[in-house]
Design a protein around this motif. Structure first.
Motif, PDB file in Angstrom:
ATOM      1  N   PHE A 282       0.818  -1.210   0.000  1.00 51.14           N
ATOM      2  CA  PHE A 282       0.000   0.000   0.000  1.00 51.14           C
ATOM      3  C   PHE A 282       0.855   1.265   0.000  1.00 51.14           C
ATOM      4  N   GLU A 283       2.033   1.201   0.606  1.00 53.57           N
ATOM      5  CA  GLU A 283       2.957   2.336   0.513  1.00 53.57           C
ATOM      6  C   GLU A 283       3.377   2.570  -0.936  1.00 53.57           C
TER       7      GLU A 283
ATOM      8  N   GLU B  64       0.629   4.279  -2.821  1.00 54.89           N
ATOM      9  CA  GLU B  64       0.584   5.714  -2.524  1.00 54.89           C
ATOM     10  C   GLU B  64       1.695   6.451  -3.260  1.00 54.89           C
ATOM     11  N   ALA B  65       2.856   5.794  -3.401  1.00 53.08           N
ATOM     12  CA  ALA B  65       3.995   6.439  -4.057  1.00 53.08           C
ATOM     13  C   ALA B  65       3.723   6.723  -5.528  1.00 53.08           C
TER      14      ALA B  65
ATOM     15  N   GLU C 124       0.842   7.512  -6.620  1.00 53.33           N
ATOM     16  CA  GLU C 124      -0.341   8.384  -6.616  1.00 53.33           C
ATOM     17  C   GLU C 124      -1.570   7.656  -7.170  1.00 53.33           C
TER      18      GLU C 124
ATOM     19  N   LYS D 271      -4.313   7.115  -5.788  1.00 54.98           N
ATOM     20  CA  LYS D 271      -5.572   7.785  -5.461  1.00 54.98           C
ATOM     21  C   LYS D 271      -6.006   8.714  -6.589  1.00 54.98           C
ATOM     22  N   GLU D 272      -5.048   9.369  -7.227  1.00 57.14           N
ATOM     23  CA  GLU D 272      -5.362  10.228  -8.369  1.00 57.14           C
ATOM     24  C   GLU D 272      -5.868   9.392  -9.537  1.00 57.14           C
TER      25      GLU D 272
ATOM     26  N   HIS E 246      -4.528  -0.315   6.556  1.00 59.81           N
ATOM     27  CA  HIS E 246      -3.448  -0.166   5.581  1.00 59.81           C
ATOM     28  C   HIS E 246      -3.928   0.537   4.313  1.00 59.81           C
ATOM     29  N   HIS E 247      -5.208   0.464   4.068  1.00 58.33           N
ATOM     30  CA  HIS E 247      -5.784   0.970   2.822  1.00 58.33           C
ATOM     31  C   HIS E 247      -6.143   2.446   2.868  1.00 58.33           C
TER      32      HIS E 247
ATOM     33  N   GLY F 279      -4.784   5.277   2.730  1.00 66.06           N
ATOM     34  CA  GLY F 279      -4.198   6.253   1.810  1.00 66.06           C
ATOM     35  C   GLY F 279      -4.610   6.103   0.363  1.00 66.06           C
ATOM     36  N   VAL F 280      -5.365   5.043   0.034  1.00 73.81           N
ATOM     37  CA  VAL F 280      -5.745   4.836  -1.368  1.00 73.81           C
ATOM     38  C   VAL F 280      -7.260   4.726  -1.544  1.00 73.81           C
TER      39      VAL F 280
ATOM     40  N   THR G  22     -11.861   2.692  -6.174  1.00 70.02           N
ATOM     41  CA  THR G  22     -11.018   1.643  -5.611  1.00 70.02           C
ATOM     42  C   THR G  22     -11.894   0.470  -5.185  1.00 70.02           C
TER      43      THR G  22
END
Length: 453
Positions: A89-90, A93-94, A96, A98-99, A119-120, A122-123, A128
């Motif tokens: 998940f990191e 996020e790296a 992006e 989510k965008e 853990h989720h 950030g996304v 999703t």
């Protein structure tokens, strides 16, 4: 900004270089001093085991052949331990993610423990889709259903990996928005019966079928009631017709490409472009794009070709071949795969820019047989290409062969094999994941800009 304006903008800082046909000699190995080359003295028999884990993307294609999103997983390299879910998940996020999921679907596996640990977080985004295994060594169906409910409370979409119509698993299906079924896990009659029963019992449930590896299988699954298919079918031939003919718009584009390869006079290019009013209009549109830096309106084809430049026009014409047919949704999906492959090939190689330009072309052309429904040999007979490009497209041979094989292995998530090929070309295996992500993000941005034309 349209797709072709974006491509021009991307290349504006690169040297214009010679016309497409001019090429420096192709080295058999990358220069050892290149930034991403494997360190001198590396034990290539062992170092592939240390390749970084890579994000692996699998296309999700809907009933209308639209590539509507991807399932993302983490593929470990060689002998390294499997990355943790938190690291997965990191990594998302790296890049992006989510965008990305504001516009497209992203399907992600998550454990019950990962949900508990958030853990989720950030996304989480509108598109999703979180997939949870329907069986767990410590939690029963009711406990797993509670976790699906928690995800939905966060505004997430939920899915199950596998499905059963047993009464005890009903709470899971009631909380799920979708199920992922593997076509290869049971006989076809059993699979058909399961689809029919799921559709009858849960009509709102979306059904995604994995391991669909031919267009015949895709049509079968759609006929049985599935909503989405995953597998290698998208980039495999459907019905290849050895006597098929290329439509006139694409023939005109190929004729222009051939003239550009032979450094023809601008007047010859203009005469051919005029044969197809739609193509002529598109060339003028490209020339008047803001990214050309030209402030005066261009109304003549001659001036448009001069402003665009031969190398940029060649690249744009090749890309436009994907948008000249009648199978628009499938062709657009193929364009997305081709752009990712082409960009990966262009930026992964430790080669001079002229060869990297040809590798970009290889990535685009590598799907032309699928796009046109014709044997690759019949297509290449109509095109003026270098021997190196012909060799790799016809026989996966020549100096570009290892690079195309590398791209295909990365696309399939074969990290160990990809690392071995990379080392053979002087490429540090640890850079492959970053390069693949960069190519993916570049292609997504290019296609996003295409909404403007």
């Amino acid at each position: 900004m349209g797709l072709f304006s974006f491509l021009n903008n991307k290349a504006e800082d690169e040297d214009e270089g010679p016309a497409p046909q001019a090429r420096a000699p192709i080295p058999t190995a990358a220069p050892t001093a290149a930034p991403s080359a494997a360190p001198a003295g590396t034990d290539t028999a062992l170092s592939y085991a240390d390749a970084d884990a890579m994000l692996f993307r699998e296309e999700i294609v809907d009933k209308k052949h639209r590539l509507c999103g991807y399932r993302f997983t983490f593929q470990a390299g060689g002998k390294r331990p499997k990355p943790t879910e938190y690291a997965f998940f990191e990594a998302l996020e790296a890049i992006e993610l989510k965008e990305f999921t504001t516009r497209r679907m992203a399907a992600l596996r998550i454990s019950a423990e990962g949900i508990d640990g958030r853990h989720h977080a950030g996304v989480v985004a509108p598109n999703t889709l979180f997939i949870i295994e329907r069986r767990h060594p410590s939690f029963g169906p009711m406990e797993l259903a509670a976790r699906l409910a928690a995800l939905k409370k966060d505004g997430c979409h939920t899915a199950l990996a596998g499905a059963s119509l047993s009464p005890e698993e009903a709470p899971l299906l009631q909380q799920a928005d979708a199920v992922f079924l593997n076509l290869s896990e049971c006989s076809l009659p059993q699979f058909q019966a399961l689809l029919k029963q799921l559709r009858a019992a849960y009509p709102a449930l979306k059904i995604v079928v994995e391991n669909v590896n031919s267009w015949d299988e895709q049509r079968m699954c759609l006929a049985w009631g599935c909503d989405f298919c995953m597998g290698y079918f998208l980039t495999t031939p459907d019905k290849v017709d050895p006597d098929a003919k290329i439509d006139q718009s694409r023939l005109t584009s190929i004729e222009l490409l051939n003239l550009l390869r032979t450094d023809a006079e601008v007047s010859e290019l203009v005469d051919v472009a005029k044969q197809d009013p739609g193509l002529a209009f598109q060339v003028l549109k490209w020339a008047n794009a803001p990214t050309t830096g030209n402030h005066a309106k261009i109304t003549s084809l001659k001036e448009a070709i001069i402003v665009l430049g031969r190398s940029h026009l060649y690249r744009w014409l090749t890309v436009s071949m994907f948008r000249l047919g009648s199978n628009n949704a499938r062709d657009e999906a193929l364009l997305e795969v081709a752009l990712q492959r082409a960009r990966f090939l262009e930026i992964v190689a430790n080669l001079p820019q002229a060869q990297r330009d040809e590798l970009f072309l290889v990535g685009l052309l590598s799907l032309f047989d699928i796009l046109l429904g014709m044997p690759m040999s019949a297509i290449l007979d109509k095109m003026h290409l270098s021997d190196e490009v012909r060799d790799v497209l016809l026989r996966s041979d020549g100096p570009y062969g290892p690079y195309l094989m590398l791209a295909l292995q990365v696309e399939k998530g074969q990290v160990g094999r990809a690392a071995e090929i990379a080392l053979g070309q002087g490429i540090d295996p640890d850079t492959l994941g970053e390069t693949s992500n960069a190519a993916f993000q570049w292609a997504q941005e290019a296609l996003h800009h295409s909404m403007d034309g």
